[in-house]
Design a protein around this motif. Structure first.
Motif, PDB file in Angstrom:
ATOM      1  N   THR A   1       0.824  -1.207   0.000  1.00  0.00           N
ATOM      2  CA  THR A   1       0.000   0.000   0.000  1.00  0.00           C
ATOM      3  C   THR A   1       0.861   1.261   0.000  1.00  0.00           C
ATOM      4  N   ALA A   2       2.180   1.069   0.078  1.00  0.00           N
ATOM      5  CA  ALA A   2       3.134   2.180   0.044  1.00  0.00           C
ATOM      6  C   ALA A   2       4.512   1.595  -0.253  1.00  0.00           C
ATOM      7  N   ASP A   3       5.506   2.467  -0.433  1.00  0.00           N
ATOM      8  CA  ASP A   3       6.870   1.987  -0.655  1.00  0.00           C
ATOM      9  C   ASP A   3       7.355   1.223   0.573  1.00  0.00           C
ATOM     10  N   GLY A   4       8.211   0.248   0.337  1.00  0.00           N
ATOM     11  CA  GLY A   4       8.764  -0.524   1.441  1.00  0.00           C
ATOM     12  C   GLY A   4       9.197  -1.898   0.998  1.00  0.00           C
ATOM     13  N   GLU A   5       9.297  -2.821   1.953  1.00  0.00           N
ATOM     14  CA  GLU A   5       9.739  -4.184   1.673  1.00  0.00           C
ATOM     15  C   GLU A   5       8.887  -5.198   2.422  1.00  0.00           C
ATOM     16  N   CYS A   6       8.888  -6.393   1.874  1.00  0.00           N
ATOM     17  CA  CYS A   6       8.295  -7.548   2.540  1.00  0.00           C
ATOM     18  C   CYS A   6       9.262  -8.703   2.331  1.00  0.00           C
ATOM     19  N   ILE A   7       9.734  -9.306   3.418  1.00  0.00           N
ATOM     20  CA  ILE A   7      10.706 -10.390   3.332  1.00  0.00           C
ATOM     21  C   ILE A   7      10.124 -11.637   3.972  1.00  0.00           C
ATOM     22  N   VAL A   8      10.147 -12.743   3.205  1.00  0.00           N
ATOM     23  CA  VAL A   8       9.523 -13.987   3.654  1.00  0.00           C
ATOM     24  C   VAL A   8      10.475 -15.160   3.436  1.00  0.00           C
ATOM     25  N   ASP A   9      10.688 -15.957   4.468  1.00  0.00           N
ATOM     26  CA  ASP A   9      11.471 -17.193   4.357  1.00  0.00           C
ATOM     27  C   ASP A   9      10.504 -18.360   4.148  1.00  0.00           C
ATOM     28  N   LEU A  10      10.775 -19.176   3.127  1.00  0.00           N
ATOM     29  CA  LEU A  10       9.929 -20.326   2.810  1.00  0.00           C
ATOM     30  C   LEU A  10      10.705 -21.631   3.002  1.00  0.00           C
ATOM     31  N   ARG A  11      10.025 -22.656   3.481  1.00  0.00           N
ATOM     32  CA  ARG A  11      10.657 -23.967   3.581  1.00  0.00           C
ATOM     33  C   ARG A  11       9.623 -25.060   3.364  1.00  0.00           C
ATOM     34  N   ILE A  12       9.984 -26.058   2.567  1.00  0.00           N
ATOM     35  CA  ILE A  12       9.102 -27.194   2.278  1.00  0.00           C
ATOM     36  C   ILE A  12       9.261 -28.252   3.363  1.00  0.00           C
ATOM     37  N   GLU A  13       8.136 -28.800   3.797  1.00  0.00           N
ATOM     38  CA  GLU A  13       8.169 -29.944   4.710  1.00  0.00           C
ATOM     39  C   GLU A  13       7.431 -31.115   4.082  1.00  0.00           C
ATOM     40  N   LEU A  14       8.055 -32.282   4.063  1.00  0.00           N
ATOM     41  CA  LEU A  14       7.398 -33.515   3.641  1.00  0.00           C
ATOM     42  C   LEU A  14       6.754 -34.139   4.868  1.00  0.00           C
ATOM     43  N   VAL A  15       5.486 -34.521   4.746  1.00  0.00           N
ATOM     44  CA  VAL A  15       4.755 -35.069   5.886  1.00  0.00           C
ATOM     45  C   VAL A  15       4.035 -36.346   5.484  1.00  0.00           C
ATOM     46  N   VAL A  16       3.587 -37.091   6.496  1.00  0.00           N
ATOM     47  CA  VAL A  16       2.799 -38.308   6.291  1.00  0.00           C
ATOM     48  C   VAL A  16       1.423 -38.071   6.886  1.00  0.00           C
ATOM     49  N   LYS A  17       0.392 -38.240   6.087  1.00  0.00           N
ATOM     50  CA  LYS A  17      -0.988 -38.049   6.532  1.00  0.00           C
ATOM     51  C   LYS A  17      -1.676 -39.403   6.544  1.00  0.00           C
ATOM     52  N   SER A  18      -2.184 -39.814   7.704  1.00  0.00           N
ATOM     53  CA  SER A  18      -2.768 -41.154   7.806  1.00  0.00           C
ATOM     54  C   SER A  18      -3.855 -41.186   8.878  1.00  0.00           C
ATOM     55  N   GLY A  19      -4.662 -42.273   8.830  1.00  0.00           N
ATOM     56  CA  GLY A  19      -5.667 -42.514   9.852  1.00  0.00           C
ATOM     57  C   GLY A  19      -6.934 -41.705   9.674  1.00  0.00           C
ATOM     58  N   PHE A  20      -7.898 -41.988  10.556  1.00  0.00           N
ATOM     59  CA  PHE A  20      -9.149 -41.235  10.551  1.00  0.00           C
ATOM     60  C   PHE A  20      -9.619 -41.056  11.991  1.00  0.00           C
ATOM     61  N   PRO A  21      -9.797 -39.843  12.459  1.00  0.00           N
ATOM     62  CA  PRO A  21      -9.497 -38.626  11.697  1.00  0.00           C
ATOM     63  C   PRO A  21      -8.011 -38.550  11.373  1.00  0.00           C
TER      64      PRO A  21
END
Length: 229
Positions: A128-148
């Motif tokens: 919305t104005a001059d400036g900066e936005c800095i973001v660190d990203l990292r991928i995570e591998l996960v295991v999704k199982s069961g119910f719920p």
């Protein structure tokens, strides 16, 4: 004392970097808009301001995640840390849901599978104005199982930093090899990693400006750290 400290820092960097370089799962990778793989830990700067009919001004990251060698059913999610946001909002949509934040902090996307071999992260800053936005990203591998369903950690993937700039990119800081806006040990490690990998170097790595990247540049960064300049 200065020479001893310099030698110690360099020795520690040489010992640490080979381990750090292998300490992540390489079955997924960040890629740029041209499909080029982004090196683990690299910083990408974006300063092209466009206009969105719904949200006004926007700077797009142009970053995607590519499945390099994982089964198509592999489940992943994205961890991201906003370290600076001068104004506006940062949005990330991945894999199938969107999050929007206006403050620094640690955040995580929902988990899911890539929609194809290459998926746009849809990561952008709405300034919305001059400036900066800095973001660190990292991928995570996960295991999704069961119910719920339960989600458990499997492995960490690569990381990168997005630096959005509105109002013109600031002058580069001498010795800031990794582009995080500061000069410290992480820059020494980034420089040593480039030397050991033999990869084509970025301009920021040629700290002493002699057209080459080597031990003299490592010493130049350490001199900057020790001098406090």
């Amino acid at each position: 004392m200065k020479k001893v400290f310099t030698a110690l820092l360099f020795g520690l960097s040489l010992l640490a970097m080979p381990v750090m370089a292998q300490d992540y799962d390489q079955s997924f990778a960040f890629v740029d808009e041209n499909g080029n793989i982004i090196e683990n830990g690299a910083t990408v700067v974006r300063d092209k301001v466009e206009f969105n009919d719904f949200s006004g001004e926007v700077i797009y990251s142009g970053i995607s995640v590519m499945n390099v060698s994982a089964p198509p059913t592999e489940t992943i999610k994205m961890h991201y840390t906003i370290t600076r946001i001068d104004n506006g909002a940062y949005q990330i949509c991945f894999p199938t849901s969107c999050n929007s934040q206006t403050a620094v902090g640690n955040y995580t996307t929902a988990e899911g599978m890539l929609m194809g071999n290459l998926q746009d992260i849809q990561s952008e800053w709405f300034p919305t104005a001059d400036g900066e936005c800095i973001v660190d990203l990292r991928i995570e591998l996960v295991v999704k199982s069961g119910f719920p369903p339960t989600v458990t950690h499997k492995a960490w993937g690569p990381s990168m930093t997005l630096r959005f700039v509105k109002g013109g990119a600031p002058e580069p800081i001498k010795g800031d090899v990794n582009g995080d806006g500061e000069v410290g040990i992480s820059d020494v490690n980034a420089l040593v990693d480039q030397i050991l990998s033999g990869a084509e170097y970025q301009q920021s790595a040629d700290v002493n400006g002699d057209g080459e990247v080597g031990i003299s540049d490592v010493n130049a960064v350490i001199d900057i750290i020790l001098s406090g300049n």
